[in-house]
Design an enzyme around this catalytic site. Sequence first.
Site, PDB file in Angstrom:
ATOM      1  N   HIS A  18       0.864  -1.192   0.000  1.00 63.04           N
ATOM      2  CA  HIS A  18       0.000   0.000   0.000  1.00 63.04           C
ATOM      3  C   HIS A  18       0.895   1.234   0.000  1.00 63.04           C
ATOM      4  O   HIS A  18       1.315   1.721   1.049  1.00 63.04           O
ATOM      5  CB  HIS A  18      -0.926  -0.029   1.225  1.00 63.04           C
ATOM      6  CG  HIS A  18      -1.972   1.049   1.220  1.00 63.04           C
ATOM      7  ND1 HIS A  18      -3.211   0.894   1.835  1.00 63.04           N
ATOM      8  CD2 HIS A  18      -1.994   2.295   0.681  1.00 63.04           C
ATOM      9  CE1 HIS A  18      -3.919   1.998   1.679  1.00 63.04           C
ATOM     10  NE2 HIS A  18      -3.198   2.877   0.994  1.00 63.04           N
ATOM     11  N   GLU A 201     -11.302   3.270   5.538  1.00 61.54           N
ATOM     12  CA  GLU A 201     -10.272   4.188   6.062  1.00 61.54           C
ATOM     13  C   GLU A 201     -11.008   5.258   6.862  1.00 61.54           C
ATOM     14  O   GLU A 201     -10.838   5.379   8.069  1.00 61.54           O
ATOM     15  CB  GLU A 201      -9.455   4.811   4.912  1.00 61.54           C
ATOM     16  CG  GLU A 201      -8.378   5.791   5.394  1.00 61.54           C
ATOM     17  CD  GLU A 201      -7.631   6.499   4.245  1.00 61.54           C
ATOM     18  OE1 GLU A 201      -8.151   6.516   3.103  1.00 61.54           O
ATOM     19  OE2 GLU A 201      -6.536   7.051   4.506  1.00 61.54           O
TER      20      GLU A 201
HETATM   21  N1  HPA Z   1      -6.423   7.522   1.071  1.00 60.29           N
HETATM   22  C1  HPA Z   1      -7.133   7.797  -0.028  1.00 60.29           C
HETATM   23  N2  HPA Z   1      -6.588   8.266  -1.127  1.00 60.29           N
HETATM   24  C2  HPA Z   1      -5.278   8.451  -1.163  1.00 60.29           C
HETATM   25  C3  HPA Z   1      -4.503   8.190  -0.064  1.00 60.29           C
HETATM   26  C4  HPA Z   1      -5.102   7.699   1.112  1.00 60.29           C
HETATM   27  O1  HPA Z   1      -4.456   7.439   2.147  1.00 60.29           O
HETATM   28  N3  HPA Z   1      -3.234   8.490  -0.412  1.00 60.29           N
HETATM   29  C5  HPA Z   1      -3.260   8.906  -1.686  1.00 60.29           C
HETATM   30  N4  HPA Z   1      -4.500   8.894  -2.150  1.00 60.29           N
HETATM   31 ZN    ZN Z   2      -3.770   4.758   0.431  1.00 56.19          ZN
END
Ligand code: HPA
Ligand code: ZN
Length: 335
Positions: A18, A201
Amino acid sequence: MTDTLEDFIRGLPKAELHLHIEGSLEPEQMFEFGRRNRVDMPFRSVEEVRAAYAFSNLQDFLDIYYQGAEVLRTEQDFHDMAMAYFGRLHADGGVHAEIFFDPQTHTDRGLPFSVAVEGLLSGMKAAEAEFGISSGLIMCFLRHLDEDAALATLKAAEPWLDRMVGVGLDSAEVGHPPSKFQRVFRAARERGLMLCAHAGEEGPPEYVWEALDLLKVDRIDHGNRALEDEALVQRLVASEMTLTVCPLSNLKLRGVQDLKEHPLKRMLDLGLKATCNADDPSYFGGSICENFTQTARALDLSREEIVTLARNSFTGSFLDEERVARHLAAIDAYA
Ligand code: HPA
Ligand code: ZN
Protein backbone atom coordinates in the site's frame (compact mmCIF):
# COMPACT_ATOMS: atom_id res chain seq x y z
CA MET A 1 18.97 -13.10 16.41
CA THR A 2 19.55 -9.37 15.78
CA ASP A 3 19.39 -7.42 18.99
CA THR A 4 17.52 -4.18 18.44
CA LEU A 5 13.93 -4.18 17.27
CA GLU A 6 14.79 -1.71 14.53
CA ASP A 7 17.59 -3.88 13.14
CA PHE A 8 15.40 -6.96 13.30
CA ILE A 9 12.67 -5.20 11.30
CA ARG A 10 15.08 -3.71 8.80
CA GLY A 11 16.64 -7.09 8.06
CA LEU A 12 13.31 -8.87 7.72
CA PRO A 13 12.39 -9.49 4.06
CA LYS A 14 9.11 -7.72 3.34
CA ALA A 15 6.86 -6.37 0.62
CA GLU A 16 5.05 -3.07 0.52
CA LEU A 17 1.47 -3.42 -0.74
CA HIS A 18 0.00 0.00 0.00
CA LEU A 19 2.14 2.79 -1.37
CA HIS A 20 1.01 5.75 -3.45
CA ILE A 21 4.06 6.60 -5.49
CA GLU A 22 3.03 10.27 -5.73
CA GLY A 23 2.99 10.24 -1.92
CA SER A 24 6.63 9.17 -1.84
CA LEU A 25 7.75 12.48 -3.33
CA GLU A 26 9.98 14.09 -0.69
CA PRO A 27 9.99 17.90 -0.39
CA GLU A 28 13.62 18.08 -1.56
CA GLN A 29 12.74 16.27 -4.76
CA MET A 30 9.59 18.37 -5.13
CA PHE A 31 11.80 21.48 -5.20
CA GLU A 32 14.25 19.87 -7.60
CA PHE A 33 11.44 18.99 -10.06
CA GLY A 34 9.78 22.38 -9.54
CA ARG A 35 13.01 24.13 -10.47
CA ARG A 36 13.86 22.01 -13.48
CA ASN A 37 10.29 22.21 -14.81
CA ARG A 38 9.91 25.91 -13.93
CA VAL A 39 6.74 25.29 -11.92
CA ASP A 40 5.66 28.01 -9.49
CA MET A 41 5.25 26.56 -6.05
CA PRO A 42 3.35 28.00 -3.09
CA PHE A 43 6.26 27.10 -0.78
CA ARG A 44 9.68 28.72 -0.50
CA SER A 45 11.52 26.08 1.48
CA VAL A 46 11.54 22.42 2.42
CA GLU A 47 10.70 23.51 5.98
CA GLU A 48 7.61 25.37 4.75
CA VAL A 49 6.47 22.26 2.92
CA ARG A 50 6.94 20.06 5.95
CA ALA A 51 5.13 22.60 8.13
CA ALA A 52 2.15 22.40 5.76
CA TYR A 53 1.89 18.65 6.39
CA ALA A 54 -0.36 19.03 9.42
CA PHE A 55 -3.60 17.35 8.51
CA SER A 56 -6.80 16.81 10.41
CA ASN A 57 -8.44 14.41 7.95
CA LEU A 58 -8.13 12.72 4.57
CA GLN A 59 -9.41 15.70 2.54
CA ASP A 60 -6.89 18.06 4.17
CA PHE A 61 -4.14 15.75 3.06
CA LEU A 62 -5.52 15.19 -0.44
CA ASP A 63 -5.63 18.95 -1.14
CA ILE A 64 -1.91 19.32 -0.52
CA TYR A 65 -1.06 15.96 -2.08
CA TYR A 66 -2.65 16.87 -5.42
CA GLN A 67 -0.87 20.22 -5.27
CA GLY A 68 2.47 18.48 -4.69
CA ALA A 69 1.92 16.37 -7.81
CA GLU A 70 1.92 19.57 -9.92
CA VAL A 71 5.72 19.48 -10.19
CA LEU A 72 5.63 16.11 -11.98
CA ARG A 73 5.85 16.92 -15.68
CA THR A 74 8.11 14.48 -17.52
CA GLU A 75 8.78 10.74 -17.75
CA GLN A 76 12.13 11.48 -16.13
CA ASP A 77 10.35 12.97 -13.07
CA PHE A 78 8.27 9.82 -12.62
CA HIS A 79 11.30 7.61 -13.19
CA ASP A 80 13.39 9.55 -10.65
CA MET A 81 10.58 9.64 -8.08
CA ALA A 82 10.15 5.86 -8.36
CA MET A 83 13.89 5.19 -8.15
CA ALA A 84 14.20 7.37 -5.05
CA TYR A 85 11.40 5.37 -3.42
CA PHE A 86 12.88 1.99 -4.36
CA GLY A 87 16.28 3.08 -3.06
CA ARG A 88 14.72 3.85 0.33
CA LEU A 89 12.72 0.61 0.25
CA HIS A 90 15.91 -1.31 -0.43
CA ALA A 91 17.59 0.33 2.56
CA ASP A 92 14.52 -0.71 4.59
CA GLY A 93 14.86 -4.37 3.65
CA GLY A 94 11.97 -4.28 1.17
CA VAL A 95 12.27 -6.77 -1.68
CA HIS A 96 8.95 -6.30 -3.48
CA ALA A 97 6.39 -3.51 -3.86
CA GLU A 98 3.01 -3.12 -5.50
CA ILE A 99 2.69 0.60 -6.05
CA PHE A 100 -0.37 2.74 -6.73
CA PHE A 101 -0.44 5.66 -9.10
CA ASP A 102 -3.25 8.09 -9.94
CA PRO A 103 -3.28 8.68 -13.71
CA GLN A 104 -6.24 11.07 -13.52
CA THR A 105 -4.27 13.43 -11.27
CA HIS A 106 -1.88 13.83 -14.18
CA THR A 107 -4.11 13.60 -17.25
CA ASP A 108 -6.53 16.12 -15.71
CA ARG A 109 -3.74 18.72 -15.68
CA GLY A 110 -2.88 18.07 -19.29
CA LEU A 111 -0.15 15.41 -19.22
CA PRO A 112 -0.51 12.67 -21.84
CA PHE A 113 -1.42 9.31 -20.28
CA SER A 114 1.93 7.86 -21.36
CA VAL A 115 4.09 10.22 -19.26
CA ALA A 116 3.35 8.86 -15.79
CA VAL A 117 3.03 5.23 -16.79
CA GLU A 118 6.15 5.08 -18.99
CA GLY A 119 8.23 6.93 -16.39
CA LEU A 120 7.07 4.63 -13.60
CA LEU A 121 7.55 1.44 -15.61
CA SER A 122 11.04 2.57 -16.49
CA GLY A 123 11.81 3.34 -12.82
CA MET A 124 10.47 -0.07 -11.80
CA LYS A 125 12.70 -1.79 -14.33
CA ALA A 126 15.75 0.19 -13.16
CA ALA A 127 14.96 -0.72 -9.53
CA GLU A 128 14.90 -4.40 -10.41
CA ALA A 129 18.32 -4.07 -12.08
CA GLU A 130 19.91 -1.90 -9.40
CA PHE A 131 18.34 -3.19 -6.17
CA GLY A 132 16.86 -6.55 -7.16
CA ILE A 133 13.44 -5.28 -6.08
CA SER A 134 10.47 -6.70 -8.00
CA SER A 135 7.38 -4.57 -8.34
CA GLY A 136 3.89 -4.31 -9.76
CA LEU A 137 1.95 -1.26 -10.88
CA ILE A 138 -1.64 -0.64 -9.75
CA MET A 139 -3.66 2.06 -11.47
CA CYS A 140 -6.07 3.81 -9.10
CA PHE A 141 -9.30 5.52 -10.07
CA LEU A 142 -10.08 8.76 -8.25
CA ARG A 143 -13.38 8.07 -6.50
CA HIS A 144 -14.33 11.76 -6.14
CA LEU A 145 -14.68 11.77 -9.95
CA ASP A 146 -17.47 9.86 -11.73
CA GLU A 147 -17.42 6.35 -13.09
CA ASP A 148 -17.38 7.50 -16.72
CA ALA A 149 -14.04 9.20 -16.04
CA ALA A 150 -12.75 5.93 -14.55
CA LEU A 151 -13.98 4.00 -17.61
CA ALA A 152 -12.25 6.50 -19.90
CA THR A 153 -9.06 6.03 -17.85
CA LEU A 154 -9.23 2.25 -18.21
CA LYS A 155 -9.62 2.72 -21.94
CA ALA A 156 -6.71 5.16 -22.17
CA ALA A 157 -4.59 2.65 -20.24
CA GLU A 158 -5.27 -0.17 -22.71
CA PRO A 159 -1.77 -0.16 -24.34
CA TRP A 160 -0.14 -0.57 -20.89
CA LEU A 161 -2.59 -2.93 -19.13
CA ASP A 162 -0.40 -5.96 -19.80
CA ARG A 163 2.30 -4.27 -17.73
CA MET A 164 0.02 -3.49 -14.78
CA VAL A 165 -1.01 -5.95 -12.07
CA GLY A 166 -4.24 -4.36 -11.03
CA VAL A 167 -6.53 -1.43 -10.44
CA GLY A 168 -7.43 0.36 -7.21
CA LEU A 169 -9.77 2.99 -5.86
CA ASP A 170 -8.51 5.96 -3.84
CA SER A 171 -9.08 9.63 -2.94
CA ALA A 172 -12.00 10.98 -0.87
CA GLU A 173 -13.87 7.97 0.51
CA VAL A 174 -16.92 9.26 2.34
CA GLY A 175 -19.75 9.99 -0.11
CA HIS A 176 -18.05 7.96 -2.85
CA PRO A 177 -18.90 4.32 -2.09
CA PRO A 178 -17.50 1.36 -4.03
CA SER A 179 -20.98 0.80 -5.54
CA LYS A 180 -20.30 3.85 -7.73
CA PHE A 181 -17.58 1.90 -9.60
CA GLN A 182 -19.11 -1.50 -10.35
CA ARG A 183 -18.91 -1.30 -14.14
CA VAL A 184 -15.28 -0.24 -14.31
CA PHE A 185 -14.20 -2.87 -11.79
CA ARG A 186 -16.08 -5.56 -13.74
CA ALA A 187 -14.34 -4.42 -16.94
CA ALA A 188 -10.94 -4.50 -15.20
CA ARG A 189 -11.63 -7.99 -13.85
CA GLU A 190 -12.61 -9.20 -17.31
CA ARG A 191 -9.31 -7.78 -18.52
CA GLY A 192 -7.50 -10.08 -16.06
CA LEU A 193 -6.44 -7.35 -13.63
CA MET A 194 -6.35 -7.81 -9.87
CA LEU A 195 -8.65 -5.55 -7.88
CA CYS A 196 -8.06 -3.42 -4.78
CA ALA A 197 -10.09 -0.69 -3.15
CA HIS A 198 -9.50 1.69 -0.27
CA ALA A 199 -12.36 0.92 2.09
CA GLY A 200 -12.98 1.53 5.77
CA GLU A 201 -10.27 4.19 6.06
CA GLU A 202 -12.79 6.91 6.88
CA GLY A 203 -15.82 5.24 5.34
CA PRO A 204 -18.20 2.89 7.20
CA PRO A 205 -18.16 -0.94 7.26
CA GLU A 206 -20.84 -0.91 4.52
CA TYR A 207 -18.19 0.35 2.09
CA VAL A 208 -16.04 -2.68 2.89
CA TRP A 209 -19.03 -4.98 2.24
CA GLU A 210 -19.57 -3.21 -1.07
CA ALA A 211 -15.92 -3.58 -2.06
CA LEU A 212 -16.21 -7.33 -1.38
CA ASP A 213 -19.66 -8.05 -2.79
CA LEU A 214 -20.06 -5.50 -5.58
CA LEU A 215 -16.49 -4.91 -6.75
CA LYS A 216 -15.22 -8.40 -5.81
CA VAL A 217 -11.86 -7.07 -4.74
CA ASP A 218 -8.80 -9.21 -4.10
CA ARG A 219 -7.49 -6.85 -1.42
CA ILE A 220 -8.89 -4.23 0.93
CA ASP A 221 -6.73 -1.14 1.44
CA HIS A 222 -6.92 -0.01 5.09
CA GLY A 223 -10.11 -1.77 6.27
CA ASN A 224 -9.82 -0.35 9.80
CA ARG A 225 -13.52 0.36 10.22
CA ALA A 226 -14.38 -3.26 9.36
CA LEU A 227 -13.71 -3.93 13.05
CA GLU A 228 -17.00 -2.19 13.87
CA ASP A 229 -18.92 -5.05 12.27
CA GLU A 230 -18.50 -8.54 13.70
CA ALA A 231 -20.06 -10.35 10.73
CA LEU A 232 -17.74 -8.45 8.40
CA VAL A 233 -14.71 -9.45 10.45
CA GLN A 234 -15.82 -13.09 10.22
CA ARG A 235 -16.20 -12.76 6.48
CA LEU A 236 -12.73 -11.22 6.10
CA VAL A 237 -11.14 -13.88 8.30
CA ALA A 238 -12.91 -16.77 6.54
CA SER A 239 -11.92 -15.51 3.09
CA GLU A 240 -8.34 -14.74 4.22
CA MET A 241 -8.73 -11.27 2.77
CA THR A 242 -5.57 -9.20 2.94
CA LEU A 243 -5.86 -5.78 4.59
CA THR A 244 -3.15 -3.30 3.68
CA VAL A 245 -2.99 -1.34 6.92
CA CYS A 246 -1.07 1.95 7.25
CA PRO A 247 -0.59 2.90 10.92
CA LEU A 248 1.29 6.22 10.58
CA SER A 249 -1.17 7.36 7.92
CA ASN A 250 -4.06 6.59 10.28
CA LEU A 251 -2.31 8.59 12.99
CA LYS A 252 -1.58 11.60 10.74
CA LEU A 253 -5.13 11.67 9.35
CA ARG A 254 -6.57 11.20 12.83
CA GLY A 255 -8.16 7.82 12.32
CA VAL A 256 -6.48 7.09 15.66
CA GLN A 257 -5.36 9.70 18.20
CA ASP A 258 -2.40 7.67 19.43
CA LEU A 259 -0.51 4.71 17.92
CA LYS A 260 -1.21 2.86 21.17
CA GLU A 261 -4.88 2.81 20.09
CA HIS A 262 -4.10 1.47 16.64
CA PRO A 263 -6.11 -1.68 15.75
CA LEU A 264 -3.24 -3.56 14.04
CA LYS A 265 -2.63 -5.94 16.94
CA ARG A 266 -6.35 -6.46 17.43
CA MET A 267 -6.61 -7.35 13.73
CA LEU A 268 -3.91 -10.02 14.11
CA ASP A 269 -5.57 -11.33 17.29
CA LEU A 270 -8.86 -11.67 15.41
CA GLY A 271 -7.12 -13.71 12.70
CA LEU A 272 -7.28 -11.00 10.06
CA LYS A 273 -4.57 -11.05 7.42
CA ALA A 274 -3.14 -7.61 8.07
CA THR A 275 -0.02 -6.10 6.55
CA CYS A 276 1.92 -2.97 7.52
CA ASN A 277 2.58 -0.24 4.96
CA ALA A 278 3.50 3.44 4.56
CA ASP A 279 0.65 4.74 2.30
CA ASP A 280 2.24 8.15 1.54
CA PRO A 281 5.62 8.07 3.33
CA SER A 282 6.67 11.63 2.52
CA TYR A 283 3.44 13.06 3.92
CA PHE A 284 2.84 10.76 6.88
CA GLY A 285 6.24 10.77 8.49
CA GLY A 286 7.64 7.38 7.78
CA SER A 287 8.69 4.55 5.55
CA ILE A 288 7.55 0.94 5.84
CA CYS A 289 10.26 0.35 8.48
CA GLU A 290 9.12 3.36 10.49
CA ASN A 291 5.57 2.01 10.33
CA PHE A 292 6.68 -1.43 11.53
CA THR A 293 8.97 -0.10 14.25
CA GLN A 294 6.77 2.62 15.72
CA THR A 295 3.70 0.37 15.68
CA ALA A 296 5.59 -2.59 17.15
CA ARG A 297 6.78 -0.34 20.00
CA ALA A 298 3.39 1.28 20.61
CA LEU A 299 1.49 -2.02 20.59
CA ASP A 300 4.26 -4.12 22.07
CA LEU A 301 4.15 -6.54 19.14
CA SER A 302 6.09 -9.76 19.57
CA ARG A 303 8.73 -10.80 17.03
CA GLU A 304 6.33 -13.54 15.98
CA GLU A 305 3.65 -10.95 15.21
CA ILE A 306 6.16 -8.84 13.28
CA VAL A 307 7.12 -11.89 11.24
CA THR A 308 3.42 -12.61 10.60
CA LEU A 309 3.03 -9.12 9.15
CA ALA A 310 5.99 -9.75 6.84
CA ARG A 311 4.67 -13.17 5.79
CA ASN A 312 1.25 -11.64 5.08
CA SER A 313 2.91 -9.08 2.81
CA PHE A 314 3.97 -11.91 0.49
CA THR A 315 0.96 -14.22 0.78
CA GLY A 316 -1.20 -11.12 0.23
CA SER A 317 0.83 -9.96 -2.77
CA PHE A 318 0.00 -10.56 -6.41
CA LEU A 319 3.21 -12.56 -6.93
CA ASP A 320 2.94 -16.12 -8.25
CA GLU A 321 3.04 -19.03 -5.79
CA GLU A 322 6.61 -19.96 -6.52
CA ARG A 323 7.93 -16.50 -5.78
CA VAL A 324 5.80 -16.22 -2.66
CA ALA A 325 7.26 -19.52 -1.45
CA ARG A 326 10.80 -18.27 -2.08
CA HIS A 327 10.17 -15.10 -0.06
CA LEU A 328 8.58 -17.07 2.79
CA ALA A 329 11.60 -19.37 2.87
CA ALA A 330 13.84 -16.29 3.13
CA ILE A 331 11.77 -15.06 6.09
CA ASP A 332 12.05 -18.48 7.77
CA ALA A 333 15.80 -18.50 7.24
CA TYR A 334 16.03 -15.02 8.77
CA ALA A 335 13.69 -15.43 11.70
N1 HPA B 1 -6.42 7.52 1.07
C1 HPA B 1 -7.13 7.80 -0.03
N2 HPA B 1 -6.59 8.27 -1.13
C2 HPA B 1 -5.28 8.45 -1.16
C3 HPA B 1 -4.50 8.19 -0.06
C4 HPA B 1 -5.10 7.70 1.11
O1 HPA B 1 -4.46 7.44 2.15
N3 HPA B 1 -3.23 8.49 -0.41
C5 HPA B 1 -3.26 8.91 -1.69
N4 HPA B 1 -4.50 8.89 -2.15
ZN1 ZN C 1 -3.77 4.76 0.43
